[in-house]
Write a protein that holds these residues in place. Structure first.
Motif, PDB file in Angstrom:
ATOM      1  N   LYS A 773      59.496 -28.427 -65.656  1.00  0.00           N
ATOM      2  CA  LYS A 773      60.628 -29.135 -65.135  1.00  0.00           C
ATOM      3  C   LYS A 773      61.824 -28.854 -66.048  1.00  0.00           C
ATOM      4  O   LYS A 773      63.022 -28.586 -65.512  1.00  0.00           O
ATOM      5  CB  LYS A 773      60.382 -30.455 -64.677  1.00  0.00           C
ATOM      6  CG  LYS A 773      59.550 -30.631 -63.413  1.00  0.00           C
ATOM      7  CD  LYS A 773      60.387 -30.596 -62.355  1.00  0.00           C
ATOM      8  CE  LYS A 773      59.497 -29.991 -61.071  1.00  0.00           C
ATOM      9  NZ  LYS A 773      58.377 -31.094 -60.821  1.00  0.00           N
ATOM     10  N   ARG A 774      61.555 -28.969 -67.324  1.00  0.00           N
ATOM     11  CA  ARG A 774      62.960 -29.116 -68.192  1.00  0.00           C
ATOM     12  C   ARG A 774      63.342 -27.929 -68.361  1.00  0.00           C
ATOM     13  O   ARG A 774      64.707 -27.784 -68.296  1.00  0.00           O
ATOM     14  CB  ARG A 774      62.090 -29.727 -69.528  1.00  0.00           C
ATOM     15  CG  ARG A 774      63.131 -30.082 -70.603  1.00  0.00           C
ATOM     16  CD  ARG A 774      62.638 -30.808 -71.774  1.00  0.00           C
ATOM     17  NE  ARG A 774      63.071 -30.294 -73.094  1.00  0.00           N
ATOM     18  CZ  ARG A 774      64.545 -30.270 -73.452  1.00  0.00           C
ATOM     19  NH1 ARG A 774      65.253 -30.968 -72.691  1.00  0.00           N
ATOM     20  NH2 ARG A 774      64.741 -30.031 -74.632  1.00  0.00           N
ATOM     21  N   LEU A 775      62.802 -26.875 -68.606  1.00  0.00           N
ATOM     22  CA  LEU A 775      63.287 -25.421 -68.799  1.00  0.00           C
ATOM     23  C   LEU A 775      64.007 -25.160 -67.261  1.00  0.00           C
ATOM     24  O   LEU A 775      65.169 -24.627 -67.335  1.00  0.00           O
ATOM     25  CB  LEU A 775      62.024 -24.452 -68.831  1.00  0.00           C
ATOM     26  CG  LEU A 775      62.425 -23.118 -68.775  1.00  0.00           C
ATOM     27  CD1 LEU A 775      63.187 -22.852 -70.047  1.00  0.00           C
ATOM     28  CD2 LEU A 775      61.161 -22.119 -68.910  1.00  0.00           C
ATOM     29  N   LEU A 776      63.585 -25.604 -66.140  1.00  0.00           N
ATOM     30  CA  LEU A 776      64.326 -25.136 -64.942  1.00  0.00           C
ATOM     31  C   LEU A 776      65.652 -26.214 -64.801  1.00  0.00           C
ATOM     32  O   LEU A 776      66.657 -25.365 -64.598  1.00  0.00           O
ATOM     33  CB  LEU A 776      63.338 -25.789 -63.773  1.00  0.00           C
ATOM     34  CG  LEU A 776      64.164 -25.485 -62.442  1.00  0.00           C
ATOM     35  CD1 LEU A 776      64.305 -24.107 -62.199  1.00  0.00           C
ATOM     36  CD2 LEU A 776      63.171 -26.300 -61.294  1.00  0.00           C
ATOM     37  N   ASN A 777      65.499 -27.292 -65.256  1.00  0.00           N
ATOM     38  CA  ASN A 777      66.728 -28.112 -65.551  1.00  0.00           C
ATOM     39  C   ASN A 777      67.842 -27.401 -66.400  1.00  0.00           C
ATOM     40  O   ASN A 777      69.178 -27.366 -65.956  1.00  0.00           O
ATOM     41  CB  ASN A 777      66.604 -29.356 -66.091  1.00  0.00           C
ATOM     42  CG  ASN A 777      65.879 -30.210 -64.831  1.00  0.00           C
ATOM     43  OD1 ASN A 777      66.653 -30.153 -63.631  1.00  0.00           O
ATOM     44  ND2 ASN A 777      65.242 -31.335 -64.972  1.00  0.00           N
ATOM     45  N   LEU A 778      67.253 -27.169 -67.493  1.00  0.00           N
ATOM     46  CA  LEU A 778      68.294 -26.434 -68.588  1.00  0.00           C
ATOM     47  C   LEU A 778      68.953 -25.136 -68.050  1.00  0.00           C
ATOM     48  O   LEU A 778      70.112 -25.068 -68.221  1.00  0.00           O
ATOM     49  CB  LEU A 778      67.406 -26.234 -69.771  1.00  0.00           C
ATOM     50  CG  LEU A 778      67.109 -27.428 -70.698  1.00  0.00           C
ATOM     51  CD1 LEU A 778      66.262 -26.928 -71.683  1.00  0.00           C
ATOM     52  CD2 LEU A 778      68.339 -27.987 -71.139  1.00  0.00           C
ATOM     53  N   VAL A 779      68.200 -24.181 -67.404  1.00  0.00           N
ATOM     54  CA  VAL A 779      68.324 -23.013 -66.952  1.00  0.00           C
ATOM     55  C   VAL A 779      69.540 -23.233 -65.842  1.00  0.00           C
ATOM     56  O   VAL A 779      70.823 -22.701 -65.678  1.00  0.00           O
ATOM     57  CB  VAL A 779      67.226 -22.167 -66.476  1.00  0.00           C
ATOM     58  CG1 VAL A 779      68.074 -20.956 -65.744  1.00  0.00           C
ATOM     59  CG2 VAL A 779      66.329 -21.839 -67.296  1.00  0.00           C
TER      60      VAL A 779
END
Lengths: 843, 457
Positions: A773-779
């Motif tokens: 999820k974190r990666l998605l948010n960052l992107v």
């Protein structure tokens, strides 16, 4: 023309004074003169109209009748006429084949030489070639009856001619020999026994030529191990019934044995020549050559023991077959002793080089005869030494002169070297081995000599056929392996040969694929048969350093491809198989493999094969994990994908190598995922992969790494925090690249493909989002910032001038056209939808 | 249809799982087994044996036995070196094992004696198989060699001395490790099929000792299974597909995969590592790298059942599957709690462990107790526990008393035979009478009609 003839026919006027007046000019000549009046339609045999006739208008039937005519000239003319008819009307031959032969065979024993010659030519040029291969039995038997008759004719010329006729029959119907072998050999024996040839050597020569042809039809061991695979028939079908059993081999042993002393006698008749004359004339040389060849063939047959095997031994399982009983008993040593006494042949008065070569050839044949006997190790040592010296000298001169001539004639001796080295001992053995090694190394790599040497080396290195299994644990200590460290003399040479192989491969390049294949096969055999931790396996392992050059070399930042990529697929396959057997594979060897895999010339299938074999080697513990992974990673990072756009219709018939890369990527992914425990593998590979993703590499390679990452990762991601942050920096740009680059083809037809392809690129990143999820948010944050940036700056006029302090990604973002922004928006929406779905799915 | 069970094991320590092939019911799971490839064998359906993967460091190998009704290992043997391939003959009298050094070990099951050991290959033996008449042992090795050994020759000292080599045939055409070998029917005239990492399968003739067919596959084949009719064979490959290769049909050129390959079974799994087929050949069982065991119907080419070898989330690859007739004393898990008769429990003693070294040949042959091989499972081991001495005494007794007892038996037999013959004669007589009667009447009728018809002619 007409007037000319008229002039010739003009009546000569005899003028005698006082007798008669010349006829008056105006008188009419009432005489009628004519040579012959030909009125074809009034002939008695007018029904010949539809029949085939010769130039003289005779039918085949008439001509055949004329062959019995008492006048030799008429007979000859009839034969010529028959030839004429048959040449022009080939149907006649087909229809009346047997009738014609039945009539003509009577002329085999004709008294007139010209008639016989004509008949011979007729058979040779017309009848036999025209008869074809079917139904030869009656034809041959028709001929043979009269040939045998003629062979016992009183006149020597007729007999010689009969042998020529038989030679002709055998030429066209080789099976004829096995049917009449015994009788024929007896006839040869008779004719050779009478010593009437010294005056006319050409006759002897032609007789011997026929004999050699017959003898070479004798079965021998080596010929029947053809490894053909009947690929096209049904496996459990009955075998076709073929009468292939040569009849009565036992019966011909005796005539052969009788023939042997007579041939030796013939040979001896020539001996005075060596003492008297200073020059060996071509005729006698040829005769000698033929005599020796005949002896060679007979000895080969008798020594091979083919003749001794019972016909029913095939039913027995192979272990129960009677072992190779030496049939040398058949050849009494006394017979050949005269031959040995004459060896080595030397002219008493020395002379020109040409004569030397001839003598040398004769000597090699005698040596070959000697080596063919299997009991020669019991021969007196002086004799043995004589031969060994000759072999050593001739091998050595070969090296010095390097002439094609010597090479050609030494060739038959090479196959006997392995046998020689196992049976002699001491000083001579190493001398022979040394000479052989010299020949092996120095012979022209493209010559047939090299291949012969290779097969000899193979035999001396790994005679796998007979050695294994005998060393039972309990009863014996001795190991019959030739790859045996105890035999020190041989060992040195064996190692030298093995060391020579890789350099030979490189030397061969792609000039002689046959030889390259033989070398690689030998190398593979060595690899398979080398016992673990023996000098051979060590030797084989060190071989890899020179083996590298076969694949590729890096010379001052430029890659220099070895012969590997130029060779045919089956040879490449062999080379790859060799890789498996290195007990430890050096990283440098792997480095040299990478350029080959990346090379455009190499088939994608072969790349897969290399990876497959490396995987096997890795599983067997021959490659270290670090080397193995770095090989794959390098492969992915360095692969250059040529899209269609840049090189349209040039590379791969208009197809880009994108598909290949996709294929390679999938193989690499599956290989790396099978290394071992998922968790450990991921930990090990994570940093390298993330570094590559963040590095400056083309989109395709980035996609490959993302796929690799996804393959190794599990659902709740195992990526470290640092990696996630790093990836989030590059991923948005990657996504935009994908959307803007892939599927830009304007063709509507390609849209389905491009959608598929786009999905291929996008899927791994979506999997990553799904895992973290974190990666998605960052992107999303990064992308969102771009959009807001762009939309906020839309109104301001100086948008097109990006300020210098902005990050590269955002500067890229500001350069986007309206359309591209739209795409970002779309991608963003897509992601949103995806996340929403996921949230819904989870809740 | 006879009940058949599927056994599966893996290189990770996940035990041997066992299901009924047709109903899918799970049976007992045998614990602590990390088998090597081709290292699981059912010894004539009496018990289960498996060679174990061990660390590279340990010098000795390990072979474990399980009896059907207990999950724990019952007998442990430790051969001199790690054993890779393990096979037992169909009667369960011998076990053959192939070691990492290339030696083949040959044990007698009943006594555990190491009968023979010979150096068979240059490198580790990767697979072993008996032919259908149990007289030939076929071994495949990592050096790419397939060898055929005749047990007659191996145990015949005199002939072995004079033979130039111990093997019947040695096939060298494979260039890489041999992964599997299977034999067809027909004793020493059968065909064998071998698969190798060089991506080929080769068909050999045992009678002629030569290569009959070479089939190149799109990927490495790790397992093969022969159709009982020998029309086709199935090749489980590393790309997850099971290819069907024709043996007994003319070449088909319209195949996508290559010459002789007529189709494939696939379900997008990971590499197929092992194959087995049911006795009737209609069901094919495949084990895969992803830990699944799939059962295929070969007629429809569909999956009929999937078993999962490992428990939980861990995905251990499967490397052995066997399909055998259901052993009599195998208890389904449901009935595991039901009381087992004390006789049965007592009956299941397993043979002693396999010995590490061969004894010297002059050792007293009478020293060991011999346990007769049971033919039926009902007839349990304890009833045939007779020492050699007792047996010899019995034989002697029989030989002496043989004359009178045998005569008595003979007379009885003759009497009954005579009785039967008499009955037969009666029967024949009766038949003759009937026939006679029939003929006479027929004849009379015939003359009657003939005379009646006479005037008309």
């Amino acid at each position: 023309m007409l007037t000319e003839r008229l002039l010739n026919f003009r009546v000569k006027i005899k003028r005698k004074i006082g007798r008669k007046l010349p006829p008056p000019k105006n008188s009419t000549n009432t005489e009628i003169k004519s040579k012959a009046i030909v009125l074809p339609e009034q002939s008695i045999v007018s029904e010949k109209a539809g029949l085939a006739v010769s130039r003289k208008g005779l039918t085949l039937k008439e001509l055949l009748q004329q062959t019995n005519h008492h006048n030799a000239k008429v007979r000859k003319d009839a034969l010529l006429g028959i030839k004429d008819v048959l040449v022009h009307h080939s149907v006649e031959l087909k229809l009346h084949k047997l009738a014609v032969i039945e009539k003509l065979r009577e002329r085999i024993g004709d008294d007139d030489k010209l008639v016989r010659e004509t008949l011979y030519q007729l058979f040779k040029s017309v009848i036999f070639p025209g008869c074809g291969k079917d139904n030869q039995g009656p034809l041959v038997s028709l001929m043979m009856a009269y040939i045998f008759n003629a062979m016992t004719h009183l006149a020597i010329d007729v007999r010689l001619m009969a042998f020529k006729f038989f030679d002709l029959v055998v030429q066209f119907y080789p099976s004829a020999f096995s049917l009449y072998a015994e009788k024929i050999l007896q006839n040869y024996e008779d004719i050779l026994r009478k010593n009437q040839f010294l005056d006319d050597k050409s006759k002897l020569k032609s007789t011997l030529a026929g004999l050699i042809r017959c003898l070479s039809l004798l079965p021998c061991n080596e010929s029947d191990n053809s490894a053909d695979i009947p690929a096209h028939d049904i496996l459990h079908a009955f075998e076709p019934e073929v009468a292939r059993e040569p009849i009565g081999l036992i019966d011909i042993i005796k005539p052969l044995k009788d023939l042997l002393p007579i041939l030796v006698g013939c040979f001896q008749d020539f001996m005075p020549l060596f003492h008297s004359s200073s020059q060996l004339d071509l005729q006698s040389y040829d005769c000698l050559q033929f005599i020796l060849q005949s002896i060679d063939l007979i000895v080969r047959f008798l020594a091979s023991g083919v003749c001794g095997s019972e016909p029913d031994s095939q039913i027995l399982p192979p272990c129960q077959k009677p072992g190779m009983i030496t049939y040398d008993q058949l050849i009494s040593p006394m017979i050949l002793k005269k031959l040995w006494d004459a060896f080595p042949l030397n002219l008493v008065r020395h002379l020109s080089g040409k004569g030397d070569d001839r003598i040398f050839m004769l000597n090699t044949v005698i040596t070959k005869i000697f080596l063919q006997l299997s009991n020669w190790e019991h021969a007196p040592s002086a004799l043995l030494e004589k031969f060994l010296e000759f072999i050593e000298n001739s091998l050595a001169t070969k090296v010095q002169s390097g002439k094609m001539f010597h090479e050609k004639h030494l060739l038959p001796l090479i196959p006997y070297i392995p046998k020689l080295t196992t049976q002699i001992s001491g000083d001579w053995r190493s001398r022979i081995l040394k000479a052989f090694t010299e020949v092996f190394k120095n012979s022209n790599p493209e010559s047939s000599m090299k291949i012969a040497c290779l097969s000899a080396v193979e035999e001396m290195l790994a005679p796998i056929k007979e050695n294994i299994g005998l060393n039972f644990s309990v009863q014996q200590e001795r190991s019959p392996l030739y790859l045996d460290a105890n035999d020190l003399t041989l060992l040195d040479y064996q190692i030298a040969w093995i060391q020579y192989l890789p350099s030979l491969l490189i030397l061969l390049d792609d000039k002689n694929p046959l030889c390259s294949k033989a070398v690689l096969r030998l190398q593979l055999r060595v690899a398979q048969a080398a016992p673990v931790n023996s000098p051979f396996s060590q030797e084989f392992d060190t071989m890899q350093y020179s083996f590298r050059g076969f694949f590729s070399q890096q010379i001052e930042n430029a890659i220099c491809y070895g012969p590997f990529i130029k060779l045919a697929a089956d040879i490449q396959e062999l080379a790859i198989c060799c890789l498996y057997y290195f007990s430890f594979m050096d990283s440098l060897l792997l480095h040299s493999l990478v350029p080959c895999c990346l090379c455009k010339v190499l088939e994608p299938n072969m790349v897969a094969r290399i990876i497959e074999v490396l995987q096997s080697a890795f599983r067997a513990g021959h490659i270290q994990v670090a080397d193995y992974t770095s090989f794959h990673v390098t492969l992915l990072s360095r692969f250059q994908v040529y899209p269609e756009k840049i090189y349209p219709a040039v590379e791969y018939d208009g197809k880009s190598n994108w598909r290949t890369f996709k294929y390679v990527t999938s193989i690499v992914c599956s290989c790396l995922s099978q290394i071992g425990d998922d968790y450990l593998v991921f930990q090990m590979a994570e940093k390298i992969i993330v570094d590559h993703i963040c590095g400056e590499i083309p989109m395709d390679n980035k996609c490959a790494f993302l796929r690799l990452l996804v393959t190794l990762d599990s659902k709740p991601t195992r990526l470290s925090d640092q990696s996630i942050v790093n990836i989030s920096h590059v991923l948005p740009k990657y996504l935009i690249d994908v959307v803007s680059n892939v599927g830009e083809d304007d063709h509507e037809s390609a849209s389905v493909i491009s959608v598929k392809r786009r999905r291929y690129y996008l899927l791994p990143s979506f999997y990553l989002f799904y895992g973290s999820k974190r990666l998605l948010n960052l992107v999303l944050n990064v992308m969102g910032s771009w959009i807001s940036e762009v939309s906020s700056s839309l109104g301001s006029p100086h948008l097109t001038h990006p300020s210098s302090d902005r990050s590269t990604t955002s500067s890229k973002g500001t350069n986007l056209s309206l359309e591209e922004r739209h795409k970002i928006q779309r991608a963003y929406d897509g992601l949103r939808a995806l996340t929403n779905n996921e949230v819904v799915g989870h809740s | 249809m006879e009940a058949e069970v599927v056994l599966a094991s893996s290189p990770t320590d996940a035990g041997v799982s066992c299901w009924d092939l047709h109903t899918g019911a799970e049976h007992l799971r045998y614990k602590s087994c990390a088998s090597s490839p081709h290292g699981l064998a059912s010894v004539a359906g009496r018990f289960l044996a498996s060679s174990q993967l061990r660390d590279r460091k340990s010098s000795s190998g390990s072979i474990l036995y399980w009896s059907w009704n207990k999950p724990q290992v019952e007998v442990r043997s430790f051969p001199a070196e790690p054993i890779k391939a393990l096979v037992s003959n169909s009667q369960g009298t011998y076990i053959a094992g192939g070691g990492v050094s290339g030696d083949i070990y040959f044990w007698e099951v009943a006594t555990g004696k190491l009968l023979k050991k010979w150096h068979a290959h240059y490198r580790a033996v990767s697979c072993l198989v008996f032919n259908d008449d149990q007289s030939l042992l076929i071994s495949g090795s990592e050096d790419g060699c397939v060898r055929v050994w005749s047990l007659f020759l191996i145990f015949d000292d005199a002939r072995r001395e004079e033979a130039r080599h111990l093997f019947e045939y040695s096939f060298h055409e494979h260039s890489l490790r041999v992964t599997d070998v299977k034999t067809g029917y027909g004793g020493s005239n059968a065909i064998i099929v071998s698969a190798s990492e060089d991506r080929t399968c080769k068909v050999w003739s045992l009678s002629r000792g030569k290569l009959l067919r070479n089939i190149v596959f799109p990927s490495i084949v790790d397992a093969i299974s022969l159709d009982p009719g020998e029309h086709v064979f199935y090749a489980g490959s590393r790309d997850g597909k099971i290819y069907i290769a024709a043996l007994n049909s003319p070449v088909t050129s319209n195949s996508n995969y290559g010459l002789h390959i007529i189709g494939s079974l696939s379900e997008h799994s990971k590499a197929v590592t092992c194959l087995a087929s049911s006795a009737d050949g209609f069901l094919l069982v495949s084990g895969s790298e992803d830990g699944m065991i799939r059962v295929w119907d070969t007629r429809t080419r569909n999956i009929t059942r999937i078993f999962r070898h490992t428990k939980g989330t861990a995905q251990g690859p499967v490397n052995n599957v066997l399909v055998i007739r259901q052993p009599q004393n195998l208890n389904p898990r449901t009935s595991a709690n039901s009381p087992v008769s004390p006789l049965r429990r007592h009956g299941l003693t397993l043979p002693p462990p396999l010995e590490k070294f061969a004894n010297s040949p002059d050792e007293n042959a009478h020293a060991k107790v011999f346990i007769g091989p049971q033919t039926t499972s009902n007839h349990l081991l304890d009833s045939s526990y007779i020492s050699v001495q007792t047996m010899e005494a019995q034989i002697k007794e029989l030989q002496q008393q043989g004359s009178s007892a045998a005569a008595e038996v003979d007379i009885e037999r003759l009497k009954s035979e005579q009785l039967r013959s008499v009955q037969m004669i009666q029967q024949w007589k009766k038949m003759y009478e009937n026939l006679h009667q029939f003929c006479v009447t027929e004849l009379l009728d015939g003359t009657h009609t003939e005379s009646a018809n006479g005037p008309n002619l």
